[in-house]
Design a protein around this motif. Sequence first.
Motif, PDB file in Angstrom:
ATOM      1  N   SER A  74      16.610  -7.955 -17.045  1.00  0.00           N
ATOM      2  CA  SER A  74      17.693  -8.227 -16.104  1.00  0.00           C
ATOM      3  C   SER A  74      18.756  -9.085 -16.763  1.00  0.00           C
ATOM      4  O   SER A  74      18.465  -9.890 -17.647  1.00  0.00           O
ATOM      5  CB  SER A  74      17.123  -8.952 -14.887  1.00  0.00           C
ATOM      6  OG  SER A  74      18.146  -9.421 -14.061  1.00  0.00           O
ATOM      7  N   SER A 117      18.813  -7.759  -8.517  1.00  0.00           N
ATOM      8  CA  SER A 117      19.452  -8.974  -8.031  1.00  0.00           C
ATOM      9  C   SER A 117      20.931  -8.989  -8.399  1.00  0.00           C
ATOM     10  O   SER A 117      21.375  -8.235  -9.275  1.00  0.00           O
ATOM     11  CB  SER A 117      18.738 -10.194  -8.625  1.00  0.00           C
ATOM     12  OG  SER A 117      18.544 -10.035 -10.012  1.00  0.00           O
ATOM     13  N   LYS A 147      20.425 -11.205 -14.945  1.00  0.00           N
ATOM     14  CA  LYS A 147      20.385 -12.446 -14.173  1.00  0.00           C
ATOM     15  C   LYS A 147      19.261 -13.340 -14.687  1.00  0.00           C
ATOM     16  O   LYS A 147      18.124 -12.909 -14.838  1.00  0.00           O
ATOM     17  CB  LYS A 147      20.186 -12.127 -12.696  1.00  0.00           C
ATOM     18  CG  LYS A 147      20.253 -13.342 -11.811  1.00  0.00           C
ATOM     19  CD  LYS A 147      20.282 -12.938 -10.358  1.00  0.00           C
ATOM     20  CE  LYS A 147      20.123 -14.164  -9.491  1.00  0.00           C
ATOM     21  NZ  LYS A 147      21.260 -14.512  -8.746  1.00  0.00           N
ATOM     22  N   LYS A 148      19.588 -14.588 -14.954  1.00  0.00           N
ATOM     23  CA  LYS A 148      18.603 -15.528 -15.498  1.00  0.00           C
ATOM     24  C   LYS A 148      17.813 -16.247 -14.406  1.00  0.00           C
ATOM     25  O   LYS A 148      16.686 -16.616 -14.596  1.00  0.00           O
ATOM     26  CB  LYS A 148      19.307 -16.578 -16.371  1.00  0.00           C
ATOM     27  CG  LYS A 148      20.128 -15.992 -17.491  1.00  0.00           C
ATOM     28  CD  LYS A 148      19.261 -15.588 -18.633  1.00  0.00           C
ATOM     29  CE  LYS A 148      20.141 -15.155 -19.803  1.00  0.00           C
ATOM     30  NZ  LYS A 148      19.557 -14.185 -20.631  1.00  0.00           N
ATOM     31  N   THR A 149      18.439 -16.477 -13.245  1.00  0.00           N
ATOM     32  CA  THR A 149      17.801 -17.218 -12.167  1.00  0.00           C
ATOM     33  C   THR A 149      17.382 -16.267 -11.050  1.00  0.00           C
ATOM     34  O   THR A 149      18.199 -15.501 -10.555  1.00  0.00           O
ATOM     35  CB  THR A 149      18.768 -18.278 -11.603  1.00  0.00           C
ATOM     36  OG1 THR A 149      19.273 -19.064 -12.667  1.00  0.00           O
ATOM     37  CG2 THR A 149      18.068 -19.174 -10.598  1.00  0.00           C
ATOM     38  N   SER A 150      16.140 -16.314 -10.682  1.00  0.00           N
ATOM     39  CA  SER A 150      15.579 -15.500  -9.596  1.00  0.00           C
ATOM     40  C   SER A 150      15.881 -14.000  -9.732  1.00  0.00           C
ATOM     41  O   SER A 150      16.346 -13.366  -8.788  1.00  0.00           O
ATOM     42  CB  SER A 150      16.086 -16.003  -8.243  1.00  0.00           C
ATOM     43  OG  SER A 150      15.782 -17.360  -8.070  1.00  0.00           O
ATOM     44  N   PRO A 151      15.597 -13.393 -10.881  1.00  0.00           N
ATOM     45  CA  PRO A 151      15.841 -11.952 -11.015  1.00  0.00           C
ATOM     46  C   PRO A 151      14.794 -11.146 -10.256  1.00  0.00           C
ATOM     47  O   PRO A 151      13.663 -11.593 -10.077  1.00  0.00           O
ATOM     48  CB  PRO A 151      15.721 -11.714 -12.515  1.00  0.00           C
ATOM     49  CG  PRO A 151      14.759 -12.762 -12.972  1.00  0.00           C
ATOM     50  CD  PRO A 151      15.021 -13.961 -12.090  1.00  0.00           C
ATOM     51  N   TRP A 152      15.184  -9.969  -9.793  1.00  0.00           N
ATOM     52  CA  TRP A 152      14.254  -9.034  -9.159  1.00  0.00           C
ATOM     53  C   TRP A 152      14.755  -7.622  -9.375  1.00  0.00           C
ATOM     54  O   TRP A 152      15.921  -7.397  -9.643  1.00  0.00           O
ATOM     55  CB  TRP A 152      14.061  -9.319  -7.667  1.00  0.00           C
ATOM     56  CG  TRP A 152      15.306  -9.325  -6.834  1.00  0.00           C
ATOM     57  CD1 TRP A 152      16.042 -10.424  -6.502  1.00  0.00           C
ATOM     58  CD2 TRP A 152      15.967  -8.208  -6.222  1.00  0.00           C
ATOM     59  NE1 TRP A 152      17.115 -10.056  -5.729  1.00  0.00           N
ATOM     60  CE2 TRP A 152      17.102  -8.698  -5.540  1.00  0.00           C
ATOM     61  CE3 TRP A 152      15.730  -6.838  -6.195  1.00  0.00           C
ATOM     62  CZ2 TRP A 152      17.975  -7.878  -4.834  1.00  0.00           C
ATOM     63  CZ3 TRP A 152      16.600  -6.019  -5.491  1.00  0.00           C
ATOM     64  CH2 TRP A 152      17.700  -6.542  -4.815  1.00  0.00           C
ATOM     65  N   TYR A 186       9.362 -12.799 -20.041  1.00  0.00           N
ATOM     66  CA  TYR A 186       9.962 -12.144 -18.889  1.00  0.00           C
ATOM     67  C   TYR A 186       8.995 -11.858 -17.746  1.00  0.00           C
ATOM     68  O   TYR A 186       9.424 -11.753 -16.601  1.00  0.00           O
ATOM     69  CB  TYR A 186      10.657 -10.845 -19.310  1.00  0.00           C
ATOM     70  CG  TYR A 186      11.785 -11.090 -20.281  1.00  0.00           C
ATOM     71  CD1 TYR A 186      12.813 -11.970 -19.974  1.00  0.00           C
ATOM     72  CD2 TYR A 186      11.821 -10.445 -21.503  1.00  0.00           C
ATOM     73  CE1 TYR A 186      13.838 -12.213 -20.863  1.00  0.00           C
ATOM     74  CE2 TYR A 186      12.850 -10.683 -22.396  1.00  0.00           C
ATOM     75  CZ  TYR A 186      13.861 -11.567 -22.074  1.00  0.00           C
ATOM     76  OH  TYR A 186      14.873 -11.809 -22.947  1.00  0.00           O
TER      77      TYR A 186
END
Length: 155
Positions: free
Chosen positions: A66, A40, A68-73, A105
């Motif tokens: 990740s 992401s 990224k804290k919000t909506s990671p992929w 996580y």
Amino acid sequence: PPPSSPPPPPPSPPTLSPTSPPTLTPLPPTATTLSDPQMSAGNSATFARRFLAKVTDGKSSTFGKSKKKTSPWVSAKVALENRQPISSVTVTPDTKNKPSKTKKYLKGFEIWVGKKAGEKGVKCGGPFAWSEIKKGPVTAPCEAAKSKHRYVTVI
């Protein structure tokens, strides 16, 4: 003319002996090759390569996280012989060394396959509850996947 001999009997089917229930184990490293890792927004290509190396090294002492804290992929391209569709995906969480981080996580993660990184083409499984994750490897069948779905994405 001499009489012909009768054809040999058909082979008998294999016999099945009782066995213990099947266990879920990751595929051997040579069975599947993962490449082209992508993540992401907010994660560089270098970070994605390092992440993929960590989460596929087979060591329980390493894990990937990740930025990224919000909506990671995270996605990776799967190379299978003969362009076969992805039949299942196994995620093996480290529930022994860092269970609290694993829960933080992975709780509620989903597995998708798609034509490109990050695409939610066909949902294979999830969201997975902590009660499922803490038992060990989580395998999701991808029965609706087509040969065009070459990327696995974990959200």
